[in-house]
Design an enzyme around this catalytic site. Structure first.
Site, short mmCIF file in Angstrom:
data_model
loop_
_atom_site.label_atom_id
_atom_site.label_comp_id
_atom_site.label_asym_id
_atom_site.label_seq_id
_atom_site.Cartn_x
_atom_site.Cartn_y
_atom_site.Cartn_z
N ASN A 1 1.01 -1.14 0.20
CA ASN A 1 0.06 -0.23 -0.12
C ASN A 1 1.05 1.39 -0.54
OD1 ASN A 1 -1.95 1.91 0.85
ND2 ASN A 1 -2.63 1.09 3.02
N SER B 1 3.70 -2.60 10.09
CA SER B 1 4.79 -2.67 10.77
C SER B 1 5.50 -4.26 10.04
CB SER B 1 5.04 -2.44 11.73
OG SER B 1 4.48 -1.07 11.76
N HIS C 1 -9.38 0.96 4.31
CA HIS C 1 -8.76 1.08 5.44
C HIS C 1 -9.02 2.16 6.73
CE1 HIS C 1 -4.22 2.26 6.70
NE2 HIS C 1 -3.77 1.48 5.95
N GLU D 1 -5.88 -4.86 10.27
CA GLU D 1 -4.57 -4.18 10.84
C GLU D 1 -4.93 -3.28 11.97
OE1 GLU D 1 -2.90 -2.67 6.69
OE2 GLU D 1 -3.91 -1.60 6.94
N GLY E 1 2.35 1.79 10.33
CA GLY E 1 3.19 2.64 10.78
C GLY E 1 3.88 3.83 11.69
N GLU F 1 -6.83 5.10 7.62
CA GLU F 1 -6.47 6.40 6.91
C GLU F 1 -7.88 6.78 6.92
OE1 GLU F 1 -3.08 5.29 5.44
OE2 GLU F 1 -1.71 4.81 7.35
N GLY G 1 3.03 -1.29 4.60
CA GLY G 1 2.69 0.34 3.98
C GLY G 1 4.10 1.01 3.59
N GLY G 2 5.07 1.00 4.51
CA GLY G 2 6.18 1.87 4.95
C GLY G 2 6.83 0.94 4.01
N LYS H 1 -0.06 4.39 0.04
CA LYS H 1 -0.63 5.61 0.15
C LYS H 1 0.19 6.80 -0.74
CE LYS H 1 -0.14 3.74 4.53
NZ LYS H 1 -0.30 3.18 5.54
P1 PGA Z 1 2.56 0.15 6.91
O1 PGA Z 1 0.62 0.74 6.94
O2 PGA Z 1 3.68 -0.83 7.08
O3 PGA Z 1 3.19 1.57 7.04
O4 PGA Z 1 2.64 -0.27 9.23
C1 PGA Z 1 0.58 -0.98 7.05
C2 PGA Z 1 -1.09 -0.28 6.76
O5 PGA Z 1 -0.88 0.66 6.62
O6 PGA Z 1 -1.31 -0.61 4.77
#
Ligand code: PGA
Length: 251
Positions: free
Chosen positions: A10, A214, A96, A168, A174, A98, A235-236, A12
């Protein structure tokens, strides 16, 4: 029953067009099919070019990160499922945390988006998960159950069997704090039990449930080896080709 294993990235709101295309190409070069699927969740701007660059790949697919619940028309700034499908993307990330938090997406809205995505023949990656306060109160299973009931459980069995779920926990997104493999397994088993209750054992056993929060090269293998963790939504660590290739290689 064997379920599809998936490493979904993802991105983002990261990567310029050029950077995104380079990342997609680099992932295609650094990985080869291992029985699992890699999905790249890119910004809308990147979708067509990333799909074009990966059209010969047999293990990498492309996802949008959102879509409109409307079919078409006067909805300034929105993107329809027809548009997404027309460039070759096959998946849509929905709900998601967010989007739920910053864009106030409700369960009812997500139910409409889910219907729209499925009607177009695309596959929703439906996100759920609890904030820290709910985890600390010990009501996380009930919280996620309500999200599934509100967003997905109106579907009939045939439609539901196309869904990919991503659990999640918001406190792990994050933050660098990963749910332990035991915490992820416990929750994802609970989710599978809820699916079995609603749709029967076969559907529950056939549904891919990803863990997100994470995920990194250093913890992916242990997380993915849990019986009810069928991969990750990342994500990251999906923004670096070496890291995401290593995560894909963890199956
Ligand atoms: P992250 O994000 O791996 O940076 O924690 C996961 C996500 O929001 O899908």
């Amino acid at each position: 029953m064997s379920r599809l294993k998936i490493a979904a990235g993802n991105w983002k709101m990261n990567k310029t067009f050029e950077e995104g295309l380079e990342l997609a190409k680099s992932l295609s070069e650094k990985t080869s099919a291992n029985g699992a699927l890699m999905i790249l969740g890119t910004p809308f701007i990147h979708l067509k070019s990333v799909c074009d660059a990966l059209k010969d790949s047999d293990h990498i697919k492309v996802a949008a990160q959102n879509c409109s619940q409307e079919i078409s028309g006067a909805y300034t700034g929105e993107t329809s499922v027809d548009m997404i499908a027309s460039v070759g993307a096959e998946y849509v990330i929905l709900g998601h945390s967010e989007r739920r938090e910053y864009f106030k997406e409700s369960d009812a809205l997500l139910a409409s988006k889910t219907d729209r995505v499925l009607a177009k023949g695309l596959i929703p990656i439906f996100c759920c998960g609890e904030p820290l306060s709910i985890r600390e109160a010990g009501t996380h299973v009930a919280h996620v159950k309500a999200q599934l009931e509100g967003g997905l459980f109106h579907l009939d069995e045939d439609s539901f069997s196309k869904i990919v779920i991503a659990y999640e926990p918001i406190w792990a997104i994050g933050t660098g704090v990963t749910a332990s493999p035991e915490q992820a397994q416990e929750m994802q088993k609970a989710i599978r039990d809820l699916l079995a209750e609603k749709y029967g054992k076969d559907v529950a056993e056939g549904t891919s449930i990803l863990y997100g929060g994470s995920v990194k090269p250093g913890n992916a293998k242990e997380l993915f080896s849990q019986p009810d963790v069928d991969g990750g939504l990342v994500g990251g660590a999906s923004l670096k080709a070496d890291d995401f290739a290593a995560i894909y290689g963890s199956f």
